[in-house]
Write a protein that holds these residues in place. Structure first.
Motif, PDB file in Angstrom:
ATOM      1  N   ARG A  72       0.830  -1.208   0.000  1.00 36.14           N
ATOM      2  CA  ARG A  72       0.000   0.000   0.000  1.00 36.14           C
ATOM      3  C   ARG A  72       0.868   1.263   0.000  1.00 36.14           C
ATOM      4  O   ARG A  72       0.642   2.197  -0.775  1.00 36.14           O
ATOM      5  CB  ARG A  72      -0.915  -0.032   1.228  1.00 36.14           C
ATOM      6  CG  ARG A  72      -1.986   1.025   1.256  1.00 36.14           C
ATOM      7  CD  ARG A  72      -3.071   0.676   2.262  1.00 36.14           C
ATOM      8  NE  ARG A  72      -2.590   0.545   3.620  1.00 36.14           N
ATOM      9  CZ  ARG A  72      -2.573  -0.615   4.304  1.00 36.14           C
ATOM     10  NH1 ARG A  72      -3.000  -1.726   3.765  1.00 36.14           N
ATOM     11  NH2 ARG A  72      -2.129  -0.643   5.559  1.00 36.14           N
TER      12      ARG A  72
ATOM     13  N   ARG B 285       2.647   1.667  -3.429  1.00 37.61           N
ATOM     14  CA  ARG B 285       1.781   2.229  -4.486  1.00 37.61           C
ATOM     15  C   ARG B 285       1.657   3.743  -4.326  1.00 37.61           C
ATOM     16  O   ARG B 285       1.723   4.496  -5.307  1.00 37.61           O
ATOM     17  CB  ARG B 285       0.402   1.566  -4.443  1.00 37.61           C
ATOM     18  CG  ARG B 285       0.407   0.126  -4.912  1.00 37.61           C
ATOM     19  CD  ARG B 285      -1.011  -0.426  -5.055  1.00 37.61           C
ATOM     20  NE  ARG B 285      -0.984  -1.826  -5.443  1.00 37.61           N
ATOM     21  CZ  ARG B 285      -1.022  -2.843  -4.584  1.00 37.61           C
ATOM     22  NH1 ARG B 285      -1.111  -2.598  -3.274  1.00 37.61           N
ATOM     23  NH2 ARG B 285      -0.977  -4.085  -5.018  1.00 37.61           N
ATOM     24  N   LYS B 286       1.490   4.188  -3.098  1.00 33.71           N
ATOM     25  CA  LYS B 286       1.378   5.630  -2.859  1.00 33.71           C
ATOM     26  C   LYS B 286       2.675   6.343  -3.230  1.00 33.71           C
ATOM     27  O   LYS B 286       2.656   7.433  -3.833  1.00 33.71           O
ATOM     28  CB  LYS B 286       1.039   5.887  -1.390  1.00 33.71           C
ATOM     29  CG  LYS B 286       0.828   7.355  -1.068  1.00 33.71           C
ATOM     30  CD  LYS B 286       0.406   7.555   0.378  1.00 33.71           C
ATOM     31  CE  LYS B 286       0.197   9.043   0.681  1.00 33.71           C
ATOM     32  NZ  LYS B 286      -0.222   9.254   2.096  1.00 33.71           N
TER      33      LYS B 286
ATOM     34  N   PHE C 267       4.859   5.409  -5.478  1.00 37.68           N
ATOM     35  CA  PHE C 267       4.978   5.433  -6.937  1.00 37.68           C
ATOM     36  C   PHE C 267       4.058   6.489  -7.541  1.00 37.68           C
ATOM     37  O   PHE C 267       4.430   7.179  -8.499  1.00 37.68           O
ATOM     38  CB  PHE C 267       4.669   4.051  -7.511  1.00 37.68           C
ATOM     39  CG  PHE C 267       5.888   3.199  -7.676  1.00 37.68           C
ATOM     40  CD1 PHE C 267       6.436   2.986  -8.932  1.00 37.68           C
ATOM     41  CD2 PHE C 267       6.512   2.639  -6.578  1.00 37.68           C
ATOM     42  CE1 PHE C 267       7.573   2.222  -9.079  1.00 37.68           C
ATOM     43  CE2 PHE C 267       7.646   1.865  -6.714  1.00 37.68           C
ATOM     44  CZ  PHE C 267       8.181   1.651  -7.977  1.00 37.68           C
ATOM     45  N   GLU C 268       2.864   6.611  -7.006  1.00 39.09           N
ATOM     46  CA  GLU C 268       1.944   7.644  -7.498  1.00 39.09           C
ATOM     47  C   GLU C 268       2.537   9.030  -7.282  1.00 39.09           C
ATOM     48  O   GLU C 268       2.426   9.911  -8.133  1.00 39.09           O
ATOM     49  CB  GLU C 268       0.599   7.527  -6.775  1.00 39.09           C
ATOM     50  CG  GLU C 268      -0.202   6.293  -7.168  1.00 39.09           C
ATOM     51  CD  GLU C 268      -1.432   6.108  -6.290  1.00 39.09           C
ATOM     52  OE1 GLU C 268      -1.698   7.001  -5.444  1.00 39.09           O
ATOM     53  OE2 GLU C 268      -2.104   5.068  -6.418  1.00 39.09           O
ATOM     54  N   ARG C 269       3.179   9.238  -6.132  1.00 42.10           N
ATOM     55  CA  ARG C 269       3.800  10.528  -5.823  1.00 42.10           C
ATOM     56  C   ARG C 269       4.900  10.851  -6.830  1.00 42.10           C
ATOM     57  O   ARG C 269       4.989  11.968  -7.347  1.00 42.10           O
ATOM     58  CB  ARG C 269       4.352  10.475  -4.397  1.00 42.10           C
ATOM     59  CG  ARG C 269       5.040  11.725  -3.938  1.00 42.10           C
ATOM     60  CD  ARG C 269       5.532  11.545  -2.508  1.00 42.10           C
ATOM     61  NE  ARG C 269       4.462  11.711  -1.524  1.00 42.10           N
ATOM     62  CZ  ARG C 269       4.550  11.358  -0.249  1.00 42.10           C
ATOM     63  NH1 ARG C 269       5.654  10.782   0.192  1.00 42.10           N
ATOM     64  NH2 ARG C 269       3.558  11.580   0.584  1.00 42.10           N
ATOM     65  N   ARG C 270       5.766   9.879  -7.146  1.00 37.12           N
ATOM     66  CA  ARG C 270       6.837  10.122  -8.120  1.00 37.12           C
ATOM     67  C   ARG C 270       6.294  10.399  -9.509  1.00 37.12           C
ATOM     68  O   ARG C 270       6.861  11.201 -10.258  1.00 37.12           O
ATOM     69  CB  ARG C 270       7.793   8.928  -8.178  1.00 37.12           C
ATOM     70  CG  ARG C 270       8.931   8.994  -7.176  1.00 37.12           C
ATOM     71  CD  ARG C 270       8.448   8.902  -5.791  1.00 37.12           C
ATOM     72  NE  ARG C 270       9.509   8.971  -4.774  1.00 37.12           N
ATOM     73  CZ  ARG C 270       9.251   8.889  -3.492  1.00 37.12           C
ATOM     74  NH1 ARG C 270       8.004   8.709  -3.054  1.00 37.12           N
ATOM     75  NH2 ARG C 270      10.219   8.988  -2.603  1.00 37.12           N
ATOM     76  N   GLY C 271       5.199   9.751  -9.852  1.00 39.67           N
ATOM     77  CA  GLY C 271       4.603   9.992 -11.159  1.00 39.67           C
ATOM     78  C   GLY C 271       4.187  11.437 -11.352  1.00 39.67           C
ATOM     79  O   GLY C 271       4.170  11.948 -12.482  1.00 39.67           O
ATOM     80  N   LYS C 272       3.864  12.119 -10.263  1.00 41.26           N
ATOM     81  CA  LYS C 272       3.438  13.517 -10.338  1.00 41.26           C
ATOM     82  C   LYS C 272       4.601  14.498 -10.204  1.00 41.26           C
ATOM     83  O   LYS C 272       4.541  15.609 -10.723  1.00 41.26           O
ATOM     84  CB  LYS C 272       2.409  13.804  -9.236  1.00 41.26           C
ATOM     85  CG  LYS C 272       1.127  13.004  -9.348  1.00 41.26           C
ATOM     86  CD  LYS C 272       0.236  13.251  -8.141  1.00 41.26           C
ATOM     87  CE  LYS C 272      -1.035  12.406  -8.204  1.00 41.26           C
ATOM     88  NZ  LYS C 272      -1.870  12.585  -6.984  1.00 41.26           N
TER      89      LYS C 272
ATOM     90  N   ASP D 257       8.088   8.437   3.135  1.00 38.34           N
ATOM     91  CA  ASP D 257       7.110   7.615   2.417  1.00 38.34           C
ATOM     92  C   ASP D 257       6.420   6.618   3.329  1.00 38.34           C
ATOM     93  O   ASP D 257       5.833   5.635   2.868  1.00 38.34           O
ATOM     94  CB  ASP D 257       7.790   6.879   1.248  1.00 38.34           C
ATOM     95  CG  ASP D 257       8.130   7.824   0.111  1.00 38.34           C
ATOM     96  OD1 ASP D 257       7.189   8.400  -0.465  1.00 38.34           O
ATOM     97  OD2 ASP D 257       9.321   8.012  -0.187  1.00 38.34           O
TER      98      ASP D 257
ATOM     99  N   THR E 189       5.445  -3.224  -8.867  1.00 37.31           N
ATOM    100  CA  THR E 189       6.161  -2.529  -9.946  1.00 37.31           C
ATOM    101  C   THR E 189       6.535  -3.403 -11.126  1.00 37.31           C
ATOM    102  O   THR E 189       6.948  -2.880 -12.162  1.00 37.31           O
ATOM    103  CB  THR E 189       7.461  -1.905  -9.404  1.00 37.31           C
ATOM    104  OG1 THR E 189       8.419  -2.951  -9.139  1.00 37.31           O
ATOM    105  CG2 THR E 189       7.212  -1.127  -8.120  1.00 37.31           C
TER     106      THR E 189
END
Length: 379
Positions: free
Chosen positions: A78, A81-82, A84-89, A105, A143
């Protein structure tokens, strides 16, 4: 699940965002949790404060791991995933960045750096040591990792009282040498034996600023590692670069990276220690890059900085990076000012340079902002 009860003051600090507490903040414990076994953190009245790791041998005996309403099941996937979402932005190219940064994190004691499909892991608590298999499984599930390499051979573990471990594979077949892309530059890095976890992603803001002030400059890089800073100077118009590293393998990679980025003929890379270089040179440069990851004391840092000031021409630029430890928290600016005064140089601070967005830290967490850097114009 076992419970650990905290003093009223410690409970208040935890509610207000403190990521860790000391052993003396513990009032009582149910049983003795095993490394990697989360506990319920409670106040003296029994109210749940969240999940945590407890290690009575560590200076930070209690590390916050989850919120009061958070379940233990699936916690690591969990949080991954959060992250990875943060890095995507926040990151230009999330294929090459830090994807887990400790408390920032929500996974205290865990560092994960990404090199496309290859991941390098570092664990910095006994709890995360015990979760290495779980962490590996989560990285593969979340991932699609092609490989996972453990790098627990760094001095940071020794400073935390943890045993050093040789680099070894947790999953797949990681390459020793790996290529990465960052802000238009190409680098080959050594994942198995390179400094830290292979490449200093934490210096991205330094590299970005180096590009802004390098046009037409003669550059000295006294501790270049694999060339992350001087390569960006060259890509942004530096006319001549002289770089050194005391590690022969790193110097070889820096030379290879200079050539890969079209700097052949403009960049010279040699093997030598920073102080040896700074003491021996008599020339001055338009831009001096002083990264100090290997200094053992504030005195050694000051000596390198004073010599770097001597190598910076009148009106030139000096970028210096220091680390805690060995530098005391909050003492970086005073050290820089003292060095300038000692060399009778007037320095104008152009900007402070800190950790990039893929290195999030919790506000109020002492030591999490371990990198201090500044860009100076020196006269």
């Amino acid at each position: 699940m076992l419970s650990t009860y905290l003093s009223r003051d410690a409970a208040r600090r935890l509610r207000h965002g403190a990521p860790w507490l000391r052993r003396e903040d513990i009032v009582s414990m149910e049983g003795t949790p095993q490394p990697g076994e989360p506990v319920q953190l409670r106040d003296e009245d029994g109210s749940v404060l969240g999940l945590g790791d407890v290690d009575l041998e560590a200076s930070a005996a209690v590390r916050r791991l989850g919120q009061p309403d958070e379940a233990v099941e699936g916690l690591i996937p969990r949080h991954l995933r959060k992250a990875f979402e943060r890095r995507g932005k926040l990151v230009d190219d999330p294929r090459f960045c830090r994807v887990v940064n400790d408390d920032g994190d929500g996974l205290p004691g865990l560092i994960v750096d990404r090199y496309d499909t290859h991941f390098v892991v570092q664990t910095l608590t006994r709890a995360m040591d015990a979760r290495q298999t779980e962490i590996t499984r989560a990285l593969v599930e979340v991932t699609g990792a092609g490989s996972v390499l453990l790098r627990n051979d760094t001095p940071r573990r020794k400073a935390l009282g943890l045993p050093s471990q040789r680099a070894h594979v947790l999953y797949g077949t990681p390459p020793r040498w790996c290529r990465l892309l960052e802000m238009g530059a190409r680098f080959t890095v050594d994942l198995t034996y390179g400094l830290g976890t292979g490449y200093p992603y934490d210096q991205r803001e330094l590299r970005r600023f180096v590009g802004r002030i390098s046009q037409g400059a003669r550059v000295l890089d006294a501790c270049c590692n694999v060339g992350g800073l001087f390569v960006h100077a060259g890509l942004h118009g530096a006319k001549q670069i002289l770089a050194f590293d005391k590690n022969g393998d790193a110097a070889d990679l820096a030379r290879e990276n200079a050539e890969a980025n079209g700097l052949l003929g403009r960049a010279t890379v040699e093997k030598a220690a920073p102080l040896q270089v700074l003491r021996a040179l008599r020339d001055t440069f338009d831009l001096v890059l002083l990264d100090t990851p290997a200094v053992a004391s504030e005195e050694e840092f000051m000596e390198q900085l004073r010599h770097a000031l001597r190598r910076t021409r009148h009106g030139g630029h000096l970028i210096v990076a220091g680390y805690h430890p060995p530098l005391a928290l909050g003492g970086f600016d005073e050290l820089v000012a003292t060095a300038c005064e000692g060399e009778a140089r007037i320095a104008t601070r152009l900007c402070r340079l800190g950790l990039p967005p893929d290195h999030p830290t919790l506000v109020g967490s002492p030591g999490s902002e371990y990198l201090d850097a500044v860009a100076l114009e020196v006269s």
